[in-house]
Design an enzyme around this catalytic site. Structure first.
Site, PDB file in Angstrom:
ATOM      1  N   TRP A 106     -14.608  48.256  16.396  1.00  0.00           N
ATOM      2  CA  TRP A 106     -14.308  47.991  14.987  1.00  0.00           C
ATOM      3  C   TRP A 106     -15.627  47.765  14.289  1.00  0.00           C
ATOM      4  CZ3 TRP A 106     -10.271  48.193  11.757  1.00  0.00           C
ATOM      5  CH2 TRP A 106     -10.436  47.619  10.479  1.00  0.00           C
ATOM      6  N   GLU A 127      -0.461  41.837  14.524  1.00  0.00           N
ATOM      7  CA  GLU A 127      -1.177  40.584  14.757  1.00  0.00           C
ATOM      8  C   GLU A 127      -0.357  39.401  14.237  1.00  0.00           C
ATOM      9  OE1 GLU A 127      -5.273  40.932  13.395  1.00  0.00           O
ATOM     10  OE2 GLU A 127      -5.240  43.083  13.824  1.00  0.00           O
ATOM     11  N   MET A 158      -8.549  43.398  21.685  1.00  0.00           N
ATOM     12  CA  MET A 158      -9.502  42.988  20.653  1.00  0.00           C
ATOM     13  C   MET A 158     -10.392  41.838  21.135  1.00  0.00           C
ATOM     14  SD  MET A 158      -7.254  43.539  17.183  1.00  0.00           S
ATOM     15  CE  MET A 158      -5.825  42.589  17.677  1.00  0.00           C
ATOM     16  N   THR A 159     -11.306  42.188  22.025  1.00  0.00           N
ATOM     17  CA  THR A 159     -12.178  41.212  22.679  1.00  0.00           C
ATOM     18  C   THR A 159     -13.386  40.889  21.797  1.00  0.00           C
ATOM     19  OG1 THR A 159     -13.068  43.096  23.917  1.00  0.00           O
ATOM     20  CG2 THR A 159     -11.479  41.691  25.051  1.00  0.00           C
ATOM     21  N   GLY A 213      -0.623  48.427  10.257  1.00  0.00           N
ATOM     22  CA  GLY A 213      -0.607  46.973  10.357  1.00  0.00           C
ATOM     23  C   GLY A 213      -1.954  46.376  10.018  1.00  0.00           C
ATOM     24  N   GLY A 214      -2.620  45.791  11.010  1.00  0.00           N
ATOM     25  CA  GLY A 214      -3.856  45.078  10.764  1.00  0.00           C
ATOM     26  C   GLY A 214      -3.571  43.642  10.350  1.00  0.00           C
ATOM     27  N   TRP A 215      -4.626  42.871  10.166  1.00  0.00           N
ATOM     28  CA  TRP A 215      -4.466  41.454   9.868  1.00  0.00           C
ATOM     29  C   TRP A 215      -3.571  41.215   8.649  1.00  0.00           C
ATOM     30  CZ3 TRP A 215      -5.107  36.970  12.172  1.00  0.00           C
ATOM     31  CH2 TRP A 215      -5.133  35.805  11.394  1.00  0.00           C
TER      32      TRP A 215
END
Length: 619
Positions: free
Chosen positions: A599, A394, A460-461, A351-353
């Site tokens: 990341w 996302e 994902m802070t 996935g990913g953005w």
């Protein structure tokens, strides 16, 4: 929160993180697995001398295997066609095949050449392969109606599988293994003991003590019997073993997870991970990214993933890839890394953005989607590389690059199907939003319900604030806590973690996210956060720069909300330093979190400064 225009393959947090690299994909090529010990089947003395058929078990994963036949013309005239026949036990079946037309009738299997590979000149050979279920071995081989004149002793069958090894006498560095004997018509000569798929000893008895292991580390053992003709039979069932000591997952002894994302498009190589000193300090790697298309998990970049050849200087073990090597690319380098650092677990992240748009279609049939992901991750060509799967959606029932309307239950349904497909022993994780605002993305989907099926969430802070607000106000992209003047309430790590706990997610299943990069504006006159800007600062892309560059080009001048910021000239940047990482790790431990992730490796210094800070902070 506004979102900028993005290019492909990004990792993102509660808002977004843009892509740092793009790549034109190379075309895929067919791969074959490494050759295992060759086993020819029984053939009487009168077998035809003009051609042979030899069987190889190329891979074995317990409930199934990959088989390979090689037909060779040993005569003096051209062979114009070939047909190979054999029998399997009732419990063993061919499930798929390539480079031959393979049919089965009850337990009898017939393989015929295709139009392009039936003609063999004298001395020439051709191979075809298949995947099978079960543990049986072929018997009664025939080639073009005659017996196969292979390399085994006439009439001699292969040994049976030994019993699954039993572990005892565990210490920090050793384990004693015992197993039930295999059977063979001519007698068993010895046994190969395999650790994580590699032979570590060949013994004549039914016990072996493996030494020189690492404390607190997971291993898997199988045993394979050899008969008096040196034929190997099927492997025993696998036995997992974890040595004592070591304090858990982390080789540093904390029991906390230290996970890094490795991108298939970045300049950072697996060898860099070793050279930087980071390999002993991490526990897990998320390999990014695989794609989600047409309801299935698919390959992200075949060239980088498994086709690209590495020179000796580029390779983890100093050995160059060869032109005919079955598996190359990052997958093979990760395999070599795990051989050197067996404590490291690798997950394949999908996935990913940019590639999250396919999840909405995929979750319309969660079971089929999960099975496609399992079949890809567990492909025999690279199954030993991966210890599980990470789903980076996302965002479920919310908007990222595209908007999803699959409903709050979609992530729970997906994770339940994934756990069913992958079983209890594979790692199953998800990278999720860290939007802690009321009615925000964390409230849009059932993250609490999905948590029962996963091992942990990568929260994902980071990327709370950035130059998608081109004129500011300037704000740290990864605040640990709120602070006076923060542009949006709930956009900080503490609020996100608190919300997830309130939804019933155990703290031990939450990892705190660290960005190895900064977000920055230019045209800024105010040193403190909250200033106005004229646009994004120059970086590896507008408004984004690696930590390894910023630490010297624009050193930190202050901290706010538990993270650092820097004002140099008219540029204003926010990023984490080793000091603020230490603060965040202390907070993560105080909250009982499972550890941290970051990341991604590209942003760290050549000596792994930030990886080291996470590792030290989690001890």
């Amino acid at each position: 929160m506004s979102t900028p225009t993005r290019r492909r393959r990004t990792r993102s947090a509660s808002s977004i993180l843009p892509n740092l690299r793009s790549r034109t994909f190379a075309g895929a090529t067919a791969l074959l697995l490494p050759l295992a010990a060759m086993v020819g089947l029984a053939a009487p003395a009168e077998a035809a001398a003009s051609a042979t058929a030899v069987y190889t078990k190329a891979s074995d994963w317990g409930s199934g295997f990959e088989g390979k036949w090689t037909v060779k013309n040993t005569g003096t005239t051209t062979l114009t066609s070939w047909t190979v026949e054999w029998d399997f036990p009732a419990s063993t079946k061919v499930t798929s095949a390539w480079d031959a037309t393979v049919t089965s009738s009850a337990n009898h299997v017939t393989a015929k050449n295709l139009g392009w590979n039936g003609t063999l000149a004298p001395g020439a050979s051709v191979s075809f392969g298949f995947n099978g279920s079960g543990t049986g071995a072929p018997t009664g081989c025939k080639l073009n109606g005659g017996a196969c004149d292979g390399t085994t002793t006439p009439g001699d069958s292969v040994p049976s599988a030994p019993g699954a090894p039993t572990a005892s006498g565990l210490t920090d560095t050793s384990v004693k293994l015992s197993w039930a004997a295999a059977t063979d018509d001519k007698g068993v000569k010895n046994y190969d003991v395999k650790r994580n798929g590699a032979t570590v000893a060949t013994v004549t008895g039914l016990t072996y003590t493996d030494t020189g292991l690492s404390a607190g580390t997971d291993y898997s053992y199988t045993v394979v019997a050899r008969d008096t003709a040196d034929q190997t039979g099927p492997a025993s069932a696998a036995t997992p073993v974890r040595t004592t000591g070591g304090g858990g997952e982390n080789p540093g002894g904390s029991g906390k997870i230290n996970l890094g994302y490795f991108t298939n498009w970045g300049s950072y190589t697996v060898k860099n991970l070793v050279a930087s000193g980071s390999a002993p300090k991490i526990t897990h790697i998320n390999y990014a990214f695989g794609n989600v298309q047409n309801g299935k998990c698919t390959i992200g970049d075949p060239y980088e993933d498994y086709q690209k050849a590495y020179t000796a200087a580029q390779s983890v073990d100093g050995v160059a890839d060869t032109w005919d090597q079955p598996l190359k690319g990052h997958f093979n380098q990760l395999r070599k890394l795990k051989a050197q650092y067996p404590h490291i677990k690798v997950l394949w992240s999908f996935g990913g953005w940019t590639w999250s748009g396919g999840f909405g279609q995929a979750v319309q049939n969660p079971a089929a989607f999960a099975q496609s992901c399992h079949d890809l991750v567990e492909d025999p060509r690279w199954a030993d590389v991966f210890d599980g799967i990470d789903l980076d959606w996302e965002y479920p029932n919310s908007c990222g690059l595209t908007c999803d309307t699959s409903g709050p239950a979609s992530i729970k349904n997906m994770m339940q199907a994934m756990r069913t497909a992958f079983g209890p022993n594979s790692l199953l994780t998800a990278a999720i939003t860290a939007d802690g605002s009321n009615g925000g993305r964390l409230d849009a989907a059932d993250y609490g319900g999905a948590a029962q099926y996963i091992d942990w969430y990568d929260v994902m802070t980071y990327d709370y604030f950035g130059t998608w607000a081109a004129q500011g106000p300037t704000a740290p992209h990864s605040p640990l806590t709120s602070y006076p003047g923060i542009p949006a309430q709930g956009f900080n790590s503490a609020d996100a973690i608190a919300k997830l706990k309130a939804k019933g997610v155990p703290a031990s299943k939450l990892l705190l996210g660290i960005g190895f990069y900064g977000r920055g504006w230019t045209g800024v006159t105010q040193s403190a956060p909250g200033g106005t800007a004229t646009g994004p600062a120059a970086g590896v892309e507008p408004g984004n720069q690696y930590y390894k560059v910023l630490k010297t080009s624009c050193p930190a001048t202050g901290t706010v909300g538990g993270t650092a910021y820097a004002h140099c000239g008219t540029d204003w940047w926010s990023y984490d330093t080793p000091a603020t990482v230490g603060t965040k790790m202390a907070w993560a431990k105080s909250q009982g979190l499972g550890g941290a992730f970051f990341w991604e490796f590209n942003g760290d210094t050549v000596d792994g400064e930030l990886v080291n800070a996470i590792s030290n902070g989690l001890k």
